[in-house]
Design a protein around this motif. Structure first.
Motif, PDB file in Angstrom:
ATOM      1  N   PRO A  36       0.749  -1.155  -0.175  1.00 41.67           N
ATOM      2  CA  PRO A  36       0.007   0.133   0.026  1.00 41.67           C
ATOM      3  C   PRO A  36       0.895   1.369  -0.065  1.00 41.67           C
ATOM      4  CG  PRO A  36      -1.029  -1.612   1.692  1.00 41.67           C
ATOM      5  CD  PRO A  36       0.325  -1.996   1.246  1.00 41.67           C
ATOM      6  N   ALA A  37       1.909   1.201   0.600  1.00 41.35           N
ATOM      7  CA  ALA A  37       2.872   2.312   0.579  1.00 41.35           C
ATOM      8  C   ALA A  37       3.496   2.898  -0.798  1.00 41.35           C
ATOM      9  CB  ALA A  37       3.927   2.354   1.639  1.00 41.35           C
ATOM     10  N   GLN A  38       3.759   1.568  -1.500  1.00 41.81           N
ATOM     11  CA  GLN A  38       4.133   1.881  -2.789  1.00 41.81           C
ATOM     12  C   GLN A  38       3.186   2.097  -3.738  1.00 41.81           C
ATOM     13  OE1 GLN A  38       5.579  -2.203  -3.737  1.00 41.81           O
ATOM     14  NE2 GLN A  38       7.911  -1.523  -3.330  1.00 41.81           N
ATOM     15  N   LYS A  39       1.850   1.988  -3.508  1.00 37.39           N
ATOM     16  CA  LYS A  39       0.878   2.436  -4.508  1.00 37.39           C
ATOM     17  C   LYS A  39       0.479   3.857  -4.002  1.00 37.39           C
ATOM     18  CE  LYS A  39      -2.003  -1.586  -5.427  1.00 37.39           C
ATOM     19  NZ  LYS A  39      -3.551  -2.115  -5.169  1.00 37.39           N
ATOM     20  N   ARG A  40       0.715   4.525  -2.804  1.00 38.39           N
ATOM     21  CA  ARG A  40       0.446   5.621  -2.416  1.00 38.39           C
ATOM     22  C   ARG A  40       1.484   6.531  -3.059  1.00 38.39           C
ATOM     23  NH1 ARG A  40      -1.108   3.598   2.475  1.00 38.39           N
ATOM     24  NH2 ARG A  40       1.039   3.932   3.254  1.00 38.39           N
ATOM     25  N   GLN A  41       2.755   6.045  -2.785  1.00 36.20           N
ATOM     26  CA  GLN A  41       4.036   6.745  -3.516  1.00 36.20           C
ATOM     27  C   GLN A  41       3.790   7.148  -5.096  1.00 36.20           C
ATOM     28  OE1 GLN A  41       7.754   5.092  -2.892  1.00 36.20           O
ATOM     29  NE2 GLN A  41       9.019   6.862  -3.428  1.00 36.20           N
ATOM     30  N   LYS A  42       3.232   5.844  -5.840  1.00 38.02           N
ATOM     31  CA  LYS A  42       3.275   6.008  -7.152  1.00 38.02           C
ATOM     32  C   LYS A  42       1.968   7.214  -7.596  1.00 38.02           C
ATOM     33  CE  LYS A  42       4.898   1.457  -8.684  1.00 38.02           C
ATOM     34  NZ  LYS A  42       4.391   0.057  -9.231  1.00 38.02           N
ATOM     35  N   ALA A  43       0.992   6.791  -6.783  1.00 36.95           N
ATOM     36  CA  ALA A  43      -0.221   8.019  -6.956  1.00 36.95           C
ATOM     37  C   ALA A  43       0.375   9.413  -6.728  1.00 36.95           C
ATOM     38  CB  ALA A  43      -1.376   7.614  -5.970  1.00 36.95           C
ATOM     39  N   THR A  44       1.112   9.461  -5.742  1.00 38.98           N
ATOM     40  CA  THR A  44       1.598  10.937  -5.426  1.00 38.98           C
ATOM     41  C   THR A  44       2.575  11.570  -6.682  1.00 38.98           C
ATOM     42  OG1 THR A  44       1.541  10.457  -3.072  1.00 38.98           O
ATOM     43  CG2 THR A  44       3.014  12.621  -3.762  1.00 38.98           C
ATOM     44  N   VAL A  45       3.475  10.822  -7.038  1.00 41.40           N
ATOM     45  CA  VAL A  45       4.315  10.968  -8.180  1.00 41.40           C
ATOM     46  C   VAL A  45       3.679  11.328  -9.435  1.00 41.40           C
ATOM     47  CG1 VAL A  45       6.028  10.278  -9.522  1.00 41.40           C
ATOM     48  CG2 VAL A  45       6.259   9.969  -7.162  1.00 41.40           C
ATOM     49  N   ALA A  46       2.521  10.666  -9.767  1.00 49.14           N
ATOM     50  CA  ALA A  46       1.708  10.747 -10.792  1.00 49.14           C
ATOM     51  C   ALA A  46       0.943  11.911 -10.677  1.00 49.14           C
ATOM     52  CB  ALA A  46       0.748   9.625 -11.080  1.00 49.14           C
TER      53      ALA A  46
ATOM     54  N   GLN B 175       1.878  14.785  -8.866  1.00 51.92           N
ATOM     55  CA  GLN B 175       2.971  15.765  -8.877  1.00 51.92           C
ATOM     56  C   GLN B 175       3.213  15.974 -10.562  1.00 51.92           C
ATOM     57  OE1 GLN B 175       5.798  14.597  -6.118  1.00 51.92           O
ATOM     58  NE2 GLN B 175       4.827  15.575  -4.427  1.00 51.92           N
ATOM     59  N   ASN B 176       3.291  15.131 -11.192  1.00 52.81           N
ATOM     60  CA  ASN B 176       3.550  15.275 -12.661  1.00 52.81           C
ATOM     61  C   ASN B 176       2.521  15.562 -13.513  1.00 52.81           C
ATOM     62  OD1 ASN B 176       6.288  14.097 -12.496  1.00 52.81           O
ATOM     63  ND2 ASN B 176       5.807  12.135 -12.777  1.00 52.81           N
ATOM     64  N   ASP B 177       1.219  15.464 -13.229  1.00 56.40           N
ATOM     65  CA  ASP B 177       0.277  16.074 -13.815  1.00 56.40           C
ATOM     66  C   ASP B 177      -0.222  17.262 -13.450  1.00 56.40           C
ATOM     67  OD1 ASP B 177       0.263  13.479 -15.325  1.00 56.40           O
ATOM     68  OD2 ASP B 177      -1.422  12.682 -14.101  1.00 56.40           O
ATOM     69  N   LEU B 178       0.539  18.123 -12.784  1.00 59.56           N
ATOM     70  CA  LEU B 178       0.146  19.510 -12.424  1.00 59.56           C
ATOM     71  C   LEU B 178      -0.004  20.248 -13.497  1.00 59.56           C
ATOM     72  CD1 LEU B 178       2.239  19.927  -9.234  1.00 59.56           C
ATOM     73  CD2 LEU B 178      -0.284  20.013  -9.361  1.00 59.56           C
TER      74      LEU B 178
ATOM     75  N   GLY C 196      -2.526  27.292  -2.431  1.00 59.99           N
ATOM     76  CA  GLY C 196      -2.162  28.295  -3.614  1.00 59.99           C
ATOM     77  C   GLY C 196      -2.702  27.762  -4.785  1.00 59.99           C
ATOM     78  N   GLU C 197      -2.491  28.588  -5.854  1.00 54.35           N
ATOM     79  CA  GLU C 197      -2.765  28.160  -7.099  1.00 54.35           C
ATOM     80  C   GLU C 197      -1.429  28.187  -8.123  1.00 54.35           C
ATOM     81  OE1 GLU C 197      -5.222  30.129 -10.844  1.00 54.35           O
ATOM     82  OE2 GLU C 197      -5.853  30.572  -8.940  1.00 54.35           O
ATOM     83  N   VAL C 198      -1.489  26.993  -8.850  1.00 49.92           N
ATOM     84  CA  VAL C 198      -0.400  26.873  -9.761  1.00 49.92           C
ATOM     85  C   VAL C 198      -0.339  27.966 -10.842  1.00 49.92           C
ATOM     86  CG1 VAL C 198       0.904  25.488 -11.308  1.00 49.92           C
ATOM     87  CG2 VAL C 198      -0.367  24.396  -9.257  1.00 49.92           C
ATOM     88  N   ASP C 199       0.939  28.856 -10.700  1.00 49.88           N
ATOM     89  CA  ASP C 199       1.046  29.981 -11.671  1.00 49.88           C
ATOM     90  C   ASP C 199       2.233  29.448 -12.777  1.00 49.88           C
ATOM     91  OD1 ASP C 199       0.686  32.558 -12.495  1.00 49.88           O
ATOM     92  OD2 ASP C 199       2.674  33.086 -11.825  1.00 49.88           O
TER      93      ASP C 199
ATOM     94  N   PHE D 134       8.356  26.462  -5.150  1.00 48.85           N
ATOM     95  CA  PHE D 134       8.605  25.357  -4.222  1.00 48.85           C
ATOM     96  C   PHE D 134       9.016  23.949  -5.181  1.00 48.85           C
ATOM     97  CE2 PHE D 134       5.081  27.386  -1.974  1.00 48.85           C
ATOM     98  CZ  PHE D 134       5.349  26.846  -0.576  1.00 48.85           C
ATOM     99  N   GLU D 135       9.565  23.322  -4.528  1.00 48.17           N
ATOM    100  CA  GLU D 135      10.161  21.907  -5.493  1.00 48.17           C
ATOM    101  C   GLU D 135       8.627  21.299  -5.853  1.00 48.17           C
ATOM    102  OE1 GLU D 135      13.006  20.845  -6.225  1.00 48.17           O
ATOM    103  OE2 GLU D 135      13.784  22.583  -5.860  1.00 48.17           O
ATOM    104  N   ARG D 136       8.882  20.439  -6.902  1.00 50.28           N
ATOM    105  CA  ARG D 136       7.641  19.750  -7.267  1.00 50.28           C
ATOM    106  C   ARG D 136       7.016  18.746  -6.382  1.00 50.28           C
ATOM    107  NH1 ARG D 136       5.562  18.620 -12.770  1.00 50.28           N
ATOM    108  NH2 ARG D 136       6.808  19.818 -13.498  1.00 50.28           N
ATOM    109  N   GLN D 137       8.209  18.075  -5.443  1.00 49.04           N
ATOM    110  CA  GLN D 137       7.853  17.210  -4.428  1.00 49.04           C
ATOM    111  C   GLN D 137       7.250  17.915  -3.313  1.00 49.04           C
ATOM    112  OE1 GLN D 137      10.884  17.529  -5.824  1.00 49.04           O
ATOM    113  NE2 GLN D 137      10.970  15.488  -7.172  1.00 49.04           N
ATOM    114  N   ALA D 138       7.209  19.189  -3.282  1.00 49.54           N
ATOM    115  CA  ALA D 138       6.514  19.796  -2.161  1.00 49.54           C
ATOM    116  C   ALA D 138       4.935  19.959  -2.097  1.00 49.54           C
ATOM    117  CB  ALA D 138       7.254  21.248  -1.848  1.00 49.54           C
ATOM    118  N   ILE D 139       4.480  19.321  -3.301  1.00 52.94           N
ATOM    119  CA  ILE D 139       3.086  19.394  -3.426  1.00 52.94           C
ATOM    120  C   ILE D 139       2.398  18.567  -3.033  1.00 52.94           C
ATOM    121  CG2 ILE D 139       1.108  20.020  -5.282  1.00 52.94           C
ATOM    122  CD1 ILE D 139       3.029  22.207  -4.903  1.00 52.94           C
TER     123      ILE D 139
END
Length: 86
Positions: A24-34, A36-39, A53-56, A75-80
């Motif tokens: 489950p931790a790996q699934k959560r991590q993959k979902a978070t990375v996805a 952050q990449n789809d912002l 905030g709103e992405v500018d 911010f770093e992308r990982q901070a979202i």
């Protein structure tokens, strides 16, 4: 044969831990990375520190957020942490 039976409880515990904790931790991590990449520009987000905030603008590893009256923060992308539903 007795040697394998002695290790059976340890093997069963490892398999149970895999399905209960690691997978489950790996699934959560993959979902978070996805996420952050789809912002995209205009998304309402919350950082891991709790800032709303709103992405500018988006660069490779950096996201600029508009937070109040044109204030832009970098911010770093990982901070979202999450994207808010509109």
């Amino acid at each position: 044969m007795e040697g394998i039976l002695q290790f059976a409880p340890i093997i069963i515990m490892f398999v149970a831990m895999w399905f209960i904790l690691i997978r489950p931790a790996q699934k959560r991590q993959k979902a978070t990375v996805a996420m952050q990449n789809d912002l995209k520009r205009g998304d309402r987000v919350v950082t891991v520190g709790g800032l709303h905030g709103e992405v500018d603008a988006i660069e490779d590893a950096v996201v600029y957020l508009k937070v109040d009256d044109g204030t832009r923060l970098k911010f770093e992308r990982q901070a979202i942490g999450r994207v808010e539903a509109i």
